[in-house]
Design a protein around this motif. Structure first.
Motif, PDB file in Angstrom:
ATOM      1  N   GLU A  81       0.830  -1.211   0.000  1.00 12.94           N
ATOM      2  CA  GLU A  81       0.000   0.000   0.000  1.00 12.94           C
ATOM      3  C   GLU A  81       0.864   1.262   0.000  1.00 12.94           C
ATOM      4  O   GLU A  81       0.569   2.218  -0.720  1.00 12.94           O
ATOM      5  CB  GLU A  81      -0.939  -0.001   1.211  1.00 12.94           C
ATOM      6  N   ARG A  82       1.929   1.266   0.781  1.00 15.20           N
ATOM      7  CA  ARG A  82       2.821   2.435   0.801  1.00 15.20           C
ATOM      8  C   ARG A  82       3.525   2.602  -0.537  1.00 15.20           C
ATOM      9  O   ARG A  82       3.698   3.721  -1.022  1.00 15.20           O
ATOM     10  CB  ARG A  82       3.844   2.307   1.933  1.00 15.20           C
ATOM     11  N   ALA A  83       3.928   1.493  -1.141  1.00 14.31           N
ATOM     12  CA  ALA A  83       4.572   1.567  -2.456  1.00 14.31           C
ATOM     13  C   ALA A  83       3.609   2.144  -3.487  1.00 14.31           C
ATOM     14  O   ALA A  83       3.992   2.964  -4.322  1.00 14.31           O
ATOM     15  CB  ALA A  83       5.048   0.186  -2.899  1.00 14.31           C
ATOM     16  N   ALA A  84       2.347   1.737  -3.426  1.00 14.27           N
ATOM     17  CA  ALA A  84       1.346   2.221  -4.383  1.00 14.27           C
ATOM     18  C   ALA A  84       1.013   3.685  -4.163  1.00 14.27           C
ATOM     19  O   ALA A  84       0.627   4.390  -5.103  1.00 14.27           O
ATOM     20  CB  ALA A  84       0.080   1.374  -4.278  1.00 14.27           C
ATOM     21  N   ALA A  85       1.165   4.176  -2.935  1.00 14.22           N
ATOM     22  CA  ALA A  85       0.843   5.564  -2.618  1.00 14.22           C
ATOM     23  C   ALA A  85       2.049   6.498  -2.746  1.00 14.22           C
ATOM     24  O   ALA A  85       1.902   7.720  -2.648  1.00 14.22           O
ATOM     25  CB  ALA A  85       0.277   5.651  -1.199  1.00 14.22           C
ATOM     26  N   ALA A  86       3.228   5.969  -2.975  1.00 17.66           N
ATOM     27  CA  ALA A  86       4.449   6.776  -3.036  1.00 17.66           C
ATOM     28  C   ALA A  86       4.473   7.655  -4.280  1.00 17.66           C
ATOM     29  O   ALA A  86       3.845   7.340  -5.299  1.00 17.66           O
ATOM     30  CB  ALA A  86       5.673   5.865  -3.021  1.00 17.66           C
ATOM     31  N   ASP A  87       5.196   8.756  -4.178  1.00 17.54           N
ATOM     32  CA  ASP A  87       5.384   9.631  -5.345  1.00 17.54           C
ATOM     33  C   ASP A  87       6.021   8.822  -6.470  1.00 17.54           C
ATOM     34  O   ASP A  87       6.967   8.064  -6.243  1.00 17.54           O
ATOM     35  CB  ASP A  87       6.303  10.809  -4.999  1.00 17.54           C
ATOM     36  N   GLY A  88       5.514   8.986  -7.652  1.00 17.61           N
ATOM     37  CA  GLY A  88       6.068   8.310  -8.816  1.00 17.61           C
ATOM     38  C   GLY A  88       5.729   6.832  -8.903  1.00 17.61           C
ATOM     39  O   GLY A  88       6.316   6.107  -9.704  1.00 17.61           O
ATOM     40  N   ALA A  89       4.778   6.381  -8.087  1.00 17.83           N
ATOM     41  CA  ALA A  89       4.415   4.962  -8.112  1.00 17.83           C
ATOM     42  C   ALA A  89       3.806   4.612  -9.459  1.00 17.83           C
ATOM     43  O   ALA A  89       3.066   5.391 -10.048  1.00 17.83           O
ATOM     44  CB  ALA A  89       3.419   4.657  -7.002  1.00 17.83           C
ATOM     45  N   ASP A  90       4.174   3.446  -9.944  1.00 16.16           N
ATOM     46  CA  ASP A  90       3.546   2.922 -11.150  1.00 16.16           C
ATOM     47  C   ASP A  90       3.372   1.424 -10.964  1.00 16.16           C
ATOM     48  O   ASP A  90       3.937   0.820 -10.057  1.00 16.16           O
ATOM     49  CB  ASP A  90       4.337   3.258 -12.408  1.00 16.16           C
ATOM     50  N   LEU A  91       2.553   0.823 -11.807  1.00 17.92           N
ATOM     51  CA  LEU A  91       2.227  -0.586 -11.650  1.00 17.92           C
ATOM     52  C   LEU A  91       3.458  -1.493 -11.681  1.00 17.92           C
ATOM     53  O   LEU A  91       3.600  -2.352 -10.802  1.00 17.92           O
ATOM     54  CB  LEU A  91       1.192  -1.023 -12.685  1.00 17.92           C
ATOM     55  N   ARG A 136      -7.021  -3.312  -4.203  1.00 22.54           N
ATOM     56  CA  ARG A 136      -7.293  -1.860  -4.297  1.00 22.54           C
ATOM     57  C   ARG A 136      -6.015  -1.079  -4.585  1.00 22.54           C
ATOM     58  O   ARG A 136      -6.007  -0.158  -5.397  1.00 22.54           O
ATOM     59  CB  ARG A 136      -7.951  -1.358  -3.013  1.00 22.54           C
ATOM     60  N   ALA A 137      -4.929  -1.443  -3.905  1.00 28.46           N
ATOM     61  CA  ALA A 137      -3.659  -0.740  -4.111  1.00 28.46           C
ATOM     62  C   ALA A 137      -3.182  -0.889  -5.552  1.00 28.46           C
ATOM     63  O   ALA A 137      -2.738   0.082  -6.175  1.00 28.46           O
ATOM     64  CB  ALA A 137      -2.603  -1.261  -3.137  1.00 28.46           C
ATOM     65  N   LEU A 138      -3.278  -2.094  -6.089  1.00 26.04           N
ATOM     66  CA  LEU A 138      -2.828  -2.339  -7.466  1.00 26.04           C
ATOM     67  C   LEU A 138      -3.778  -1.706  -8.481  1.00 26.04           C
ATOM     68  O   LEU A 138      -3.336  -1.115  -9.472  1.00 26.04           O
ATOM     69  CB  LEU A 138      -2.714  -3.843  -7.730  1.00 26.04           C
ATOM     70  N   ARG A 139      -5.065  -1.829  -8.250  1.00 22.51           N
ATOM     71  CA  ARG A 139      -6.054  -1.350  -9.220  1.00 22.51           C
ATOM     72  C   ARG A 139      -5.929   0.153  -9.450  1.00 22.51           C
ATOM     73  O   ARG A 139      -6.131   0.639 -10.556  1.00 22.51           O
ATOM     74  CB  ARG A 139      -7.469  -1.720  -8.771  1.00 22.51           C
ATOM     75  N   ARG A 140      -5.573   0.914  -8.424  1.00 20.63           N
ATOM     76  CA  ARG A 140      -5.414   2.373  -8.582  1.00 20.63           C
ATOM     77  C   ARG A 140      -4.330   2.711  -9.598  1.00 20.63           C
ATOM     78  O   ARG A 140      -4.345   3.775 -10.198  1.00 20.63           O
ATOM     79  CB  ARG A 140      -5.063   3.014  -7.239  1.00 20.63           C
ATOM     80  N   LEU A 141      -3.380   1.814  -9.779  1.00 19.59           N
ATOM     81  CA  LEU A 141      -2.257   2.068 -10.690  1.00 19.59           C
ATOM     82  C   LEU A 141      -2.449   1.439 -12.067  1.00 19.59           C
ATOM     83  O   LEU A 141      -1.611   1.599 -12.939  1.00 19.59           O
ATOM     84  CB  LEU A 141      -0.966   1.527 -10.067  1.00 19.59           C
ATOM     85  N   LEU A 142      -3.537   0.715 -12.234  1.00 17.21           N
ATOM     86  CA  LEU A 142      -3.779  -0.034 -13.467  1.00 17.21           C
ATOM     87  C   LEU A 142      -4.252   0.913 -14.560  1.00 17.21           C
ATOM     88  O   LEU A 142      -5.348   1.461 -14.493  1.00 17.21           O
ATOM     89  CB  LEU A 142      -4.839  -1.101 -13.191  1.00 17.21           C
TER      90      LEU A 142
END
Length: 197
Positions: A81-91, A136-142
């Motif tokens: 979750e933190r990785a997905a919310a970090a600046d510059g996060a991508d899938l 949820r964390a992954l789907r936000r980046l999809l």
């Protein structure tokens, strides 16, 4: 002559709240390592020794084996979750963190299968909840049009398929197989490593 504390004075606990937080973190880290090396049936005394604390400290934080395993799984999910919310996060980057956890933890792999089988197997509610948080964390980046976005269940089916490929006696072998599975699915994965803030 040494002076005895007065009855209304409290002696500080050994290290106080900061030590308690450090001990808990050390126990979770030790459990993660030992579970990866020897599985979930490892004696709790080995985890306490690895963490550098006594068994009493372990039981103050975790009353049983399930509580400790859940704490490790919870930390795995929080990292994703933190990785997905970090600046510059991508899938791809977050899939690299997810894949690292897949190669490190057999118990974590089970959580990744929980959502799809919950209605059939009596999977514990906590496992289903953790699986849903990962989704949820992954789907936000999809991104739209991504191969894993074609159908609603495709994302977690792919995660489960990769989890099924994560086998082998060493972490390196498990990682190689996980990356091969992602490649066969046509999914780009970033560096396989834990998330560090």
């Amino acid at each position: 002559m040494t002076q005895q504390p007065r009855s209304d004075e409290r002696r500080p606990a050994s290290g106080g709240p900061k030590a308690a937080a450090r001990n808990r973190a050390a126990l979770v880290a030790a459990a993660r390592e030992i579970y990866a090396e020897h599985g979930l049936d490892t004696p709790l005394s080995a985890i306490a020794r690895r963490a550098g604390v006594g068994q009493g400290v372990l039981y103050r934080h975790f009353p049983d084996r399930a509580a400790l395993a859940l704490a490790v799984l919870e930390e795995n999910v929080r990292q994703i979750e933190r990785a997905a919310a970090a600046d510059g996060a991508d899938l791809p980057r977050v899939l690299g963190v997810l894949t690292w956890h897949q190669t490190e933890s057999t118990a974590f792999v089970g959580v990744l299968h929980a959502d799809g089988v919950a209605s059939h197997s009596g999977t514990p509610a906590y496992a289903v909840a953790l699986s849903q948080r990962i989704e949820r964390a992954l789907r936000r980046l999809l991104p739209a049009g991504h191969p894993l976005a074609a159908e609603p269940d495709d994302l977690m089916i792919a995660v489960g398929m990769v989890s099924g490929a994560v086998t082998g006696p060493t972490r390196e072998q498990r990682e190689r197989r996980a990356l091969a599975a992602w490649r066969l699915l046509g999914v780009e994965v970033g560096p396989v490593r834990p998330f560090e803030e």
